[in-house]
Write a protein that holds these residues in place. Structure first.
Motif, short mmCIF file in Angstrom:
data_model
loop_
_atom_site.label_atom_id
_atom_site.label_comp_id
_atom_site.label_asym_id
_atom_site.label_seq_id
_atom_site.Cartn_x
_atom_site.Cartn_y
_atom_site.Cartn_z
N SER A 292 8.50 62.55 75.17
CA SER A 292 9.35 61.72 76.02
C SER A 292 9.02 61.95 77.49
O SER A 292 8.61 63.04 77.89
N VAL A 293 9.17 60.88 78.29
CA VAL A 293 8.97 60.95 79.73
C VAL A 293 10.15 60.25 80.39
O VAL A 293 10.55 59.15 79.99
N PHE B 255 3.83 53.51 84.29
CA PHE B 255 5.00 53.05 85.03
C PHE B 255 4.51 52.32 86.27
O PHE B 255 3.85 52.90 87.13
N ARG B 256 4.82 51.04 86.38
CA ARG B 256 4.39 50.24 87.52
C ARG B 256 5.58 49.90 88.43
O ARG B 256 6.71 49.88 87.99
N GLY B 257 5.27 49.59 89.67
CA GLY B 257 6.30 49.16 90.60
C GLY B 257 7.10 50.28 91.22
O GLY B 257 8.23 50.06 91.67
N LEU B 258 6.54 51.49 91.28
CA LEU B 258 7.24 52.63 91.88
C LEU B 258 6.95 52.70 93.37
O LEU B 258 5.79 52.67 93.79
N ALA C 86 13.11 55.21 85.18
CA ALA C 86 12.54 54.70 83.93
C ALA C 86 12.39 55.85 82.96
O ALA C 86 12.32 57.02 83.35
N GLY C 87 12.31 55.53 81.69
CA GLY C 87 12.12 56.55 80.67
C GLY C 87 11.74 55.93 79.35
O GLY C 87 12.11 54.79 79.05
N GLU C 88 10.99 56.68 78.56
CA GLU C 88 10.55 56.19 77.25
C GLU C 88 10.13 57.38 76.42
O GLU C 88 9.87 58.47 76.94
#
Length: 426
Positions: free
Chosen positions: A341-342, A362-365, A352-354
């Motif tokens: 998990s992140v 992860f885009r758009g940071l 965000a997390g998944e």
């Protein structure tokens, strides 16, 4: 039981990568790459002071309409000459020449066309054949002279509405051919009109030749007068790009140095001067941060920066440039040694997390400090460019927990089988 053991041993290896997307700013609808031939940043950046070859301080110009967006303080042309400069700008290769521009997948035009963009050009200088052949439609001046009319070239499949716009501006040049400033204004007005009227993704390269000509043939006074005259036309172009959500990048192929009243950039007296080597780079539009970027950068960095701002992925075949950290948002990639998990947090809030994969994107940071919780363990990072956190190598030499668990289960099952066989023998 054996199939269960095999599944436990191989299942982590078949987990696919996940792409996790956060909300980000919309990509530009198109881009204008404006190359002002011979414009040295020493003459328009307040952080610099221009000097003549003899060491005499020179005047500067103020371009009010280039005061926003991102500005790179020190970016240099590897070779202060027109053909190498244009070749480097469009390929991202610091040793590019006109031959390299003709190689497949070497230019920003190849990358843009693969992504569905139409490639157009307004060229008052730098119109060597391979650059012309990269365009779907182009207006160019065959002899770099103010007195000649532009020539139009196009591919057979150029859309008719685009052809009509370019033909209009080919014929409109006769109203502009009355001096270096008007010569440049034609290119700026044509670009502004095309930005407002094009309704498809496009990459438009514009080269203004009046400033370079003024420096070479009329000396410093006419040169700086032509630079100052850019501002009104630039204002129209900036407004058009903002209205339409189009990216604008302003740069130069090289600068200009002055010895006495004579201007030059590639000759022996001029080529090593900062005024010849240091060029502007100003970016305005969607996804661009309001930042003044320090450090020393290369003209070869322009091509990968433009593609990154457009969201066009894929490497240029011969590029040795790197994307400049002037974007408002960046991409974070996380590679784990095994599925886990992140969670991405900023200022204590979850961004965000998944879970369930070993690879995340992860885009758009936005630029800043983030806390990563990787399988519950905290790791802090400073995000100022596209970044990869790769934990696969850090696990070398250490037996992964999933493997230890699998081996333990295997050992328990083997022991269980041995006990059962012993009981059966009795």
């Amino acid at each position: 039981m054996l199939s269960l053991i095999l599944f436990l041993l191989i299942s982590p290896a078949i987990c696919a990568s996940d792409g996790v997307y956060t909300s980000g700013e919309a990509l530009p609808r198109g881009a204008v790459l404006l190359i002002v031939d011979g414009l040295g940043s020493s003459y328009i950046y307040p952080e610099h002071m221009p000097y003549s070859v003899e060491g005499r301080p020179l005047e500067q110009a103020v371009l009010f309409n280039l005061s926003d967006g991102a500005r790179v303080l020190d970016i240099r042309a590897p070779a202060p000459s027109t053909v190498p400069g244009h070749s480097t700008i469009v390929t991202g290769c610091s040793v590019a020449d006109e031959i390299l521009v003709g190689i497949d997948n070497a230019t920003i035009f190849d990358a843009a066309r693969r992504s569905g963009y139409i490639c157009l050009a307004l060229l008052q200088r730098g119109d060597f054949m391979n650059l012309l052949l990269e365009q779907d439609g182009v207006l160019f001046f065959e002899n770099n002279s103010l007195s000649g009319d532009p020539t139009m070239g196009s591919r057979s499949d150029l859309p008719e509405d685009v052809r009509e716009i370019m033909e209009e501006w080919m014929h409109a040049y006769r109203f502009y051919s009355s001096g270096y400033s008007r010569y440049n204004r034609w290119g700026l007005d044509a670009a502004s009109d095309m930005v407002r009227r094009l309704d498809r993704p496009f990459l438009l390269i514009v080269n203004l030749g009046g400033i370079d000509s003024a420096g070479h043939y009329r000396g410093f006074d006419e040169y700086i007068r032509a630079v100052r005259a850019l501002d009104v036309g630039l204002g129209e172009l900036v407004r058009a790009c903002r209205e339409r959500g189009v990216l604008l990048i302003v740069t130069a192929d090289h600068g200009m140095s002055f010895k006495g009243s004579r201007g030059g950039h590639a000759g022996e007296n001029y080529s090593n001067c900062l005024e010849s080597l240091r060029i502007p780079l100003i970016a305005i539009g969607p996804g661009v941060d309001d930042v003044v970027l320090g450090g020393k950068w290369s003209q070869a960095d322009i091509a990968p920066t433009l593609l990154a701002l457009l969201g066009i992925e894929g490497d240029l075949a011969m590029s040795d440039g790197r994307s400049l950290p002037i974007r408002r948002t960046y991409t974070l990639r996380v590679e784990l040694p095994r599925p886990g998990s992140v969670e991405v947090r900023r200022n204590g809030s979850v961004i965000a997390g998944e879970s369930g994969s070993s690879s995340y994107t992860f885009r758009g940071l936005e630029r800043g400090v983030y806390d990563l919780y990787l399988n519950g363990h905290l790791r802090s990072i400073v995000l100022s460019d596209d970044t990869t956190v790769d934990l696969r190598e850090s696990s070398s030499g250490v037996v992964p927990r999933w493997l230890l668990g699998s081996l333990l289960i295997l050992a328990i099952n083997v022991c269980g089988i041995a006990v059962i066989l012993r009981l059966l023998r009795r």
